[in-house]
Design a protein around this motif. Structure first.
Motif, PDB file in Angstrom:
ATOM      1  N   ALA A   1     -18.595  11.650  -7.939  1.00 38.42           N
ATOM      2  CA  ALA A   1     -17.156  11.560  -7.627  1.00 38.42           C
ATOM      3  C   ALA A   1     -16.896  12.077  -6.217  1.00 38.42           C
ATOM      4  CB  ALA A   1     -16.349  12.357  -8.658  1.00 38.42           C
ATOM      5  N   ARG A   2     -17.610  13.125  -5.818  1.00 40.88           N
ATOM      6  CA  ARG A   2     -17.409  13.665  -4.455  1.00 40.88           C
ATOM      7  C   ARG A   2     -17.853  12.667  -3.395  1.00 40.88           C
ATOM      8  NH1 ARG A   2     -18.619  18.402  -6.891  1.00 40.88           N
ATOM      9  NH2 ARG A   2     -16.798  19.753  -6.926  1.00 40.88           N
ATOM     10  N   ARG A   3     -18.853  11.868  -3.708  1.00 43.84           N
ATOM     11  CA  ARG A   3     -19.289  10.842  -2.756  1.00 43.84           C
ATOM     12  C   ARG A   3     -18.288   9.690  -2.707  1.00 43.84           C
ATOM     13  NH1 ARG A   3     -23.185   7.573  -4.047  1.00 43.84           N
ATOM     14  NH2 ARG A   3     -23.616   8.539  -6.052  1.00 43.84           N
ATOM     15  N   LEU A   4     -17.744   9.340  -3.872  1.00 46.07           N
ATOM     16  CA  LEU A   4     -16.909   8.136  -3.971  1.00 46.07           C
ATOM     17  C   LEU A   4     -15.484   8.351  -3.482  1.00 46.07           C
ATOM     18  CD1 LEU A   4     -16.579   5.203  -4.953  1.00 46.07           C
ATOM     19  CD2 LEU A   4     -16.093   6.113  -7.251  1.00 46.07           C
ATOM     20  N   PHE A   5     -14.881   9.490  -3.843  1.00 47.03           N
ATOM     21  CA  PHE A   5     -13.465   9.728  -3.522  1.00 47.03           C
ATOM     22  C   PHE A   5     -13.345  10.679  -2.327  1.00 47.03           C
ATOM     23  CE2 PHE A   5     -13.604   8.772  -8.082  1.00 47.03           C
ATOM     24  CZ  PHE A   5     -12.676   7.746  -8.157  1.00 47.03           C
ATOM     25  N   PRO A   6     -12.273  10.534  -1.546  1.00 42.22           N
ATOM     26  CA  PRO A   6     -12.095  11.428  -0.384  1.00 42.22           C
ATOM     27  C   PRO A   6     -11.538  12.784  -0.780  1.00 42.22           C
ATOM     28  CG  PRO A   6     -10.312   9.826  -0.475  1.00 42.22           C
ATOM     29  CD  PRO A   6     -11.230   9.491  -1.619  1.00 42.22           C
ATOM     30  N   LEU A   7     -12.268  13.492  -1.638  1.00 41.05           N
ATOM     31  CA  LEU A   7     -11.793  14.780  -2.168  1.00 41.05           C
ATOM     32  C   LEU A   7     -11.865  15.886  -1.107  1.00 41.05           C
ATOM     33  CD1 LEU A   7     -13.386  14.550  -5.709  1.00 41.05           C
ATOM     34  CD2 LEU A   7     -10.991  15.081  -5.287  1.00 41.05           C
TER      35      LEU A   7
ATOM     36  N   TYR B   1      -5.900  -3.115   1.390  1.00 41.16           N
ATOM     37  CA  TYR B   1      -5.660  -1.750   1.860  1.00 41.16           C
ATOM     38  C   TYR B   1      -6.797  -0.819   1.411  1.00 41.16           C
ATOM     39  CZ  TYR B   1      -3.480   2.742   2.752  1.00 41.16           C
ATOM     40  OH  TYR B   1      -3.235   4.017   3.202  1.00 41.16           O
ATOM     41  N   ALA B   2      -7.182  -0.941   0.130  1.00 38.95           N
ATOM     42  CA  ALA B   2      -8.247  -0.080  -0.410  1.00 38.95           C
ATOM     43  C   ALA B   2      -9.540  -0.286   0.379  1.00 38.95           C
ATOM     44  CB  ALA B   2      -8.461  -0.388  -1.890  1.00 38.95           C
ATOM     45  N   GLU B   3      -9.867  -1.533   0.656  1.00 43.05           N
ATOM     46  CA  GLU B   3     -11.078  -1.834   1.442  1.00 43.05           C
ATOM     47  C   GLU B   3     -10.993  -1.206   2.829  1.00 43.05           C
ATOM     48  OE1 GLU B   3     -12.575  -6.189  -0.111  1.00 43.05           O
ATOM     49  OE2 GLU B   3     -11.805  -6.020   1.918  1.00 43.05           O
ATOM     50  N   SER B   4      -9.834  -1.364   3.469  1.00 47.57           N
ATOM     51  CA  SER B   4      -9.708  -0.887   4.851  1.00 47.57           C
ATOM     52  C   SER B   4      -9.779   0.638   4.920  1.00 47.57           C
ATOM     53  CB  SER B   4      -8.411  -1.395   5.491  1.00 47.57           C
ATOM     54  OG  SER B   4      -7.301  -0.755   4.910  1.00 47.57           O
ATOM     55  N   GLU B   5      -9.351   1.332   3.847  1.00 47.50           N
ATOM     56  CA  GLU B   5      -9.370   2.802   3.835  1.00 47.50           C
ATOM     57  C   GLU B   5     -10.586   3.365   3.103  1.00 47.50           C
ATOM     58  OE1 GLU B   5      -7.036   4.832   5.365  1.00 47.50           O
ATOM     59  OE2 GLU B   5      -6.303   2.961   6.228  1.00 47.50           O
ATOM     60  N   GLY B   6     -11.398   2.486   2.527  1.00 45.57           N
ATOM     61  CA  GLY B   6     -12.565   2.949   1.764  1.00 45.57           C
ATOM     62  C   GLY B   6     -12.187   3.605   0.450  1.00 45.57           C
ATOM     63  N   LEU B   7     -10.997   3.266  -0.073  1.00 47.03           N
ATOM     64  CA  LEU B   7     -10.529   3.877  -1.331  1.00 47.03           C
ATOM     65  C   LEU B   7     -10.954   3.035  -2.531  1.00 47.03           C
ATOM     66  CD1 LEU B   7      -6.852   4.843  -0.393  1.00 47.03           C
ATOM     67  CD2 LEU B   7      -8.802   6.393  -0.663  1.00 47.03           C
ATOM     68  N   PRO B   8     -11.396   3.662  -3.615  1.00 41.32           N
ATOM     69  CA  PRO B   8     -11.758   2.904  -4.812  1.00 41.32           C
ATOM     70  C   PRO B   8     -10.532   2.385  -5.573  1.00 41.32           C
ATOM     71  CG  PRO B   8     -12.791   5.076  -4.795  1.00 41.32           C
ATOM     72  CD  PRO B   8     -11.741   5.084  -3.731  1.00 41.32           C
ATOM     73  N   VAL B   9     -10.730   1.296  -6.295  1.00 41.48           N
ATOM     74  CA  VAL B   9      -9.733   0.801  -7.249  1.00 41.48           C
ATOM     75  C   VAL B   9     -10.322   0.973  -8.649  1.00 41.48           C
ATOM     76  CG1 VAL B   9      -8.310  -1.138  -8.000  1.00 41.48           C
ATOM     77  CG2 VAL B   9      -8.847  -0.862  -5.566  1.00 41.48           C
ATOM     78  N   LEU B  10      -9.584   1.689  -9.492  1.00 45.64           N
ATOM     79  CA  LEU B  10     -10.012   1.917 -10.875  1.00 45.64           C
ATOM     80  C   LEU B  10      -9.377   0.838 -11.757  1.00 45.64           C
ATOM     81  CD1 LEU B  10     -10.078   4.730  -9.354  1.00 45.64           C
ATOM     82  CD2 LEU B  10      -9.740   5.783 -11.580  1.00 45.64           C
TER      83      LEU B  10
END
Ligand SMILES: [Zn+2]
Length: 274
Positions: free
Chosen positions: A268-274, A128-137
């Motif tokens: 962080a602004r580049r990495l997360f969908p803030l 899911y994270a890959e498909s949405e481009g979301l990071p896993v911490l």
């Protein structure tokens, strides 16, 4: 937006929260109101909120984290913590689907269970994270309790996962402390591996000041090894650290001003969908 982003904050406002002793040690009330006040006073525009350990050591439910974020006037954003069970994985992914763009990523607690990041139970989260481009911490390094498993918390245990999933964005929390050089190698080797510098020190012990200086030096050297500060994220691990010394650590890294700004918020602004 150019303000600071805190990529690692905890809060529950619940009595069984196991980070309350850290808050007490730092003279913190550990409330949403206090957190938002300190963020404002320190130029921290946004924070990523993660479950603290609650009663019995289990993470506080993600729905509580989402509620607190909703009360923050858009300044806190949830990262969903995932325990290594099929039910917890399904719950976290289901909640992320419902909240859509409100969720910033997932958190996996290495070292608190005898489970590696490569365990198949996590596959649904990674897909899911890959498909949405979301990071896993990933929690890495020292565990907050003496019962933790360092073998499972070592940052190099993330190398096989990064090999297998080059498109998965991964964040090595606490820079793998004390294995900073190993974490630097992960960032150097893998394009999608990042690290935060949260929760790496406490204050008030005999060698606290010496250690703080040593840490700033070690982190600077680690960044030089990586060859770039573009994947290093500021974080406090509030209430483990307070803003003033945490920001001092970030500003003590021997980096050009432009890179310092990236660490404090740009990355962080580049990495997360803030
Ligand atoms: Zn933390």
């Amino acid at each position: 937006m150019t303000g600071t982003v805190d990529a690692h904050v905890h809060l529950s406002e619940l009595p069984g929260d196991l980070l309350i002793p850290f808050a007490k040690k730092n003279g913190l009330r550990y409330t949403l109101r206090e957190l938002l006040t300190f963020m404002g006073e320190n130029g921290v525009e946004q924070g990523l909120l993660l479950s603290p350990p609650g009663a019995g050591g289990r993470p506080v439910p993600n729905t509580r984290i989402v509620d607190l974020c909703e009360k923050s006037s858009g300044r806190l954003h949830p990262v969903l913590t995932v325990e290594p069970t099929r039910a917890a994985v399904a719950d976290a992914v289901g909640l992320a689907r419902r909240l859509k763009r409100g969720v910033m990523g997932f958190k996996i607690l290495l070292g608190y269970y005898e489970v590696f990041a490569t365990a198949s139970v996590y596959n649904q989260v990674y897909d899911y994270a890959e498909s949405e481009g979301l990071p896993v911490l990933f929690h890495t390094g020292d565990t907050a309790t003496s019962a933790g498993s360092l073998r499972h918390a070592h940052p190099l245990t993330l190398d096989p996962l990064a090999n297998k999933r080059p498109d998965l964005k991964m964040v090595v929390c606490h820079f793998g402390n004390p294995w900073l050089a190993d974490t630097a190698e992960l960032l150097y080797k893998h394009q999608n591996v990042y690290a935060d510098i949260s929760g790496m020190f406490t204050i008030g012990a005999k060698y606290s000041q010496r250690y703080f200086e040593s840490l700033a030096h070690q982190l600077s050297e680690a960044i030089y090894y990586v060859g770039s500060a573009d994947k290093v994220l500021f974080g406090t691990d509030y209430p483990v650290e307070t803003y003033s010394p945490a920001l001092k650590l970030a500003r003590s890294l021997r980096l050009p001003r432009g890179d310092e700004r990236k660490v404090l918020g740009g990355n962080a602004r580049r990495l997360f969908p803030l």
